[in-house]
Scaffold this active site. Structure first.
Site, mmCIF file in Angstrom:
data_model
loop_
_atom_site.group_PDB
_atom_site.id
_atom_site.type_symbol
_atom_site.label_atom_id
_atom_site.label_comp_id
_atom_site.label_asym_id
_atom_site.label_seq_id
_atom_site.Cartn_x
_atom_site.Cartn_y
_atom_site.Cartn_z
ATOM 1 N N ASP A 1 51.455 50.349 49.346
ATOM 2 C CA ASP A 1 51.386 51.543 48.511
ATOM 3 C C ASP A 1 49.921 51.970 48.313
ATOM 4 O O ASP A 1 49.041 51.125 48.111
ATOM 5 C CB ASP A 1 52.022 51.202 47.154
ATOM 6 C CG ASP A 1 52.294 52.413 46.303
ATOM 7 O OD1 ASP A 1 53.000 53.319 46.773
ATOM 8 O OD2 ASP A 1 51.797 52.470 45.159
ATOM 9 N N GLU B 1 47.447 34.510 60.827
ATOM 10 C CA GLU B 1 47.689 33.063 60.648
ATOM 11 C C GLU B 1 49.175 32.751 60.859
ATOM 12 O O GLU B 1 49.533 31.769 61.476
ATOM 13 C CB GLU B 1 47.401 32.711 59.193
ATOM 14 C CG GLU B 1 46.200 31.882 58.926
ATOM 15 C CD GLU B 1 46.159 31.584 57.441
ATOM 16 O OE1 GLU B 1 47.114 30.996 56.893
ATOM 17 O OE2 GLU B 1 45.158 31.976 56.832
HETATM 18 C C1 NOJ Z 1 53.379 56.128 46.297
HETATM 19 C C2 NOJ Z 1 54.824 55.811 46.118
HETATM 20 O O1 NOJ Z 1 55.519 56.186 47.281
HETATM 21 C C3 NOJ Z 1 55.291 56.577 44.890
HETATM 22 O O2 NOJ Z 1 56.679 56.530 44.741
HETATM 23 C C4 NOJ Z 1 54.577 56.008 43.709
HETATM 24 O O3 NOJ Z 1 54.940 56.769 42.550
HETATM 25 C C5 NOJ Z 1 53.068 56.080 43.886
HETATM 26 N N1 NOJ Z 1 52.647 55.620 45.172
HETATM 27 C C6 NOJ Z 1 52.359 55.243 42.842
HETATM 28 O O4 NOJ Z 1 52.626 53.889 43.083
#
Ligand code: NOJ
Length: 561
Positions: A225, A275
């Site tokens: 993310d 690894e």
């Molecule tokens: C991207 C994720 O896809 C989204 O759903 C989320 O709200 C934001 N990042 C923050 O983590």
């Protein structure tokens, strides 16, 4: 070109040999938004046991793996992207034993399992953040996050002028342990999601442990993310244009994003994954959510010692227009494929309006222009060189639910901006599996079962998976046939593409050895750019014709291909 029906034509298919070690390079991964996939307990929320029950369905579809949206313990302010414990399963979704069963079941049928890891921020309920609040200014516990004194004589102004991505300022003020108003902490999304400070070595070590914990449990990789966001400018200076930073949900504050140090993290994670590969030859995949302004900057994230892949969102962001599609595809092929990685194509995910609606269909019936275009876009994506990600429901041609009432909306963007324009609930409505009425088989029929966590409209009935499987002209069969051909035809998957001459509004390219994909973006039929034997088309095509809003694949022996 002869009569191309949406059904697959026979074409000497034997499974192509692929490099099992580098399985990810042309993999098709299915994104499971766990809370909306299948609910095994009757609480109205999907769960890991539901995902396990859905595995045969996914196997039949033909995907190579699943990416599971975050299922860790979380107060769910941003549906799990606010992680309170990276090493466990939220009871709403199951437990570690269920996770292990799911992974084992997926592996038994040859489906890879990717986890969603959230390294930019955690939940304000994470023990480290709670410790930081209690420890006070200047403490090592605070240094894991971005705490700073406020500006102005009494420190009542935020430390800088940054905006949060989901609305409002990027800083919140805390009450110190002695009850006084104190420092501020940085959160690029919501106040419930404090940003980690990756300049603190403790954070780096902590995430190493997190990765190992899940790799030791057998996962095949991670979707990362906010992978461009981990480092902030060391001085945390004011943004010269804070309004621009706040203008769109995906806009980038260059001081909070895409800092050079982030690449060190990806090198470290790549080494750690390798690894594991060294032990058994199986590559563990790192795929980043990388929102950066250009394909060239994007390419930096997928250098050979960094992430394996990064979602290329420009295709998703392109309007339905042949020139726009050609531009983003060409840029990606030139800038990204040149790194030695493969492009990671995506048309839908849990943050975006679904293609059927985005490409032109505000109406819910799902049988018009948006549907035709979304079918064509699917065939286009599956013909492109590289990997592809499918978001659950995409294979059913589900439209966005655009008329959810305000009182059911859960997206923090709605709460923080009051705007319905950018909300993400409409693509997250629980999937329809069967039957004529909600819960459409989503929720198991136990006594006292609750309603699905977001209401499903009546028209979901026509998209239920059982109907889709029974109807060979359905979206589902188009995806399934496309995936089968990808798995068998040597021209598809990895490799290059060559643009072919085509009339305005039409894209045509070859994928080596006579395989052609053509897309007619316009409304009127055109002559097929080259003759050949049809393989698969998004609608029934009369001989030699590519109808409007249609894509087709065929095999040609035309000398110019
Ligand atoms: C991207 C994720 O896809 C989204 O759903 C989320 O709200 C934001 N990042 C923050 O983590």
């Amino acid at each position: 070109m002869h009569n191309a029906t949406p059904h697959r034509q026979a074409y000497g298919v034997t499974p192509k040999s692929s490099d099992a070690r580098r399985w990810w390079r042309d993999a098709v991964i299915y994104q499971v938004y766990v809370r909306s996939f299948l609910d095994s307990t009757g609480d109205g929320v999907g769960d890991l046991a539901g995902v396990r029950a859905g595995l045969p369905y996914l196997k039949k579809l033909g995907v190579d793996g699943v990416w599971l949206s975050p299922f860790y313990p979380s107060p769910q302010h941003d549906h799990g992207y606010d992680v309170a414990d990276y090493l466990d399963v939220d009871p709403v979704f199951g437990d570690l034993a269920e996770f292990d069963q799911l992974t084992a079941a997926a592996h038994r049928i040859g489906v890879k399992v990717l986890l969603d890891i959230v390294p930019n921020h955690c939940s304000s309920e994470h023990p480290y953040f709670q410790e930081a609040l209690a420890a006070g200014p200047g403490s090592p516990a605070r240094s894991r996050f971005h705490f700073a004194d406020g500006r102005g004589p009494d420190g009542s102004e935020p430390p800088n002028n940054w905006h949060a991505m989901f609305g409002g300022p990027a800083w919140s003020r805390v009450t110190e342990p002695d009850g006084s108003l104190g420092q501020w902490y940085l959160h690029m999304f919501t106040p419930e999601q404090p940003d980690w400070n990756w300049r603190d070595a403790g954070v780096t070590d902590y995430f190493d442990r997190v990765l190992r914990f899940w790799l030791d449990r057998g996962v095949d990789g991670f979707r990362i993310d906010v992978a461009a966001g981990l480092f902030k400018h060391p001085e945390l200076p004011d943004s010269p244009d804070p309004q621009a930073d706040a203008r769109t949900r995906d806009s980038v504050n260059p001081l909070a994003w895409n800092q050079p140090e982030v690449h060190d993290v990806w090198r470290r994670w790549r080494t750690l994954c390798e690894e594991y590969t060294a032990r058994d030859g199986r590559e563990r995949l790192l795929v980043g959510e990388v929102s950066v302004p250009t394909a060239r900057e994007h390419a930096l994230y997928v250098r050979p010692d960094e992430l394996h892949q990064a979602f290329f969102f420009d295709l998703l962001g392109a309007p339905w227009d042949a020139d726009a599609f050609r531009k983003v595809i060409s840029e990606a092929m030139q800038d990204i494929a040149g790194t030695g990685s493969t492009v990671t194509w995506v048309l839908n995910n849990h943050d975006q309006v679904r293609t059927v609606t985005r490409y032109g269909e505000p109406a819910p019936e799902g049988s018009g222009l948006g549907t035709a275009r979304a079918r064509a876009a699917a065939l286009l994506m599956l013909a492109l060189p590289g990997a592809a990600y499918i978001y659950q429901g995409e294979e059913l041609g589900l439209p966005e639910v655009v008329d959810l009432p305000d009182d059911v909306l859960t997206d923090p963007i709605f709460r923080r901006t009051g705007s319905r324009a950018r909300i993400r609930d409409g693509c997250r409505v629980p999937l329809p599996w069967s039957g004529q009425a909600s819960p459409f088989g989503f929720t198991s029929e136990v006594e006292g079962a609750k309603l699905p966590w977001l209401p499903q409209p009546e028209w979901f009935a026509q998209y239920a998976t059982d109907r889709a499987l029974a109807d060979t002209s359905s979206f589902w069969h188009l995806y399934r046939d496309g995936l089968q051909l990808r798995a068998t035809l040597p021209q598809l998957g990895e490799g290059t593409l060559r643009w072919l001459e085509a009339p305005p509004g039409v894209l045509a390219f070859s994928r080596g050895d006579g395989l052609v994909c053509a897309v007619n973006f316009g409304p009127a039929p055109v002559a097929a750019p080259v003759p050949g034997t049809p393989l698969l088309a998004s609608v029934t095509c009369p001989p030699g014709v590519l109808p409007g809003s249609t894509a087709a694949w065929w095999i040609t022996d035309h000398p110019h291909v």
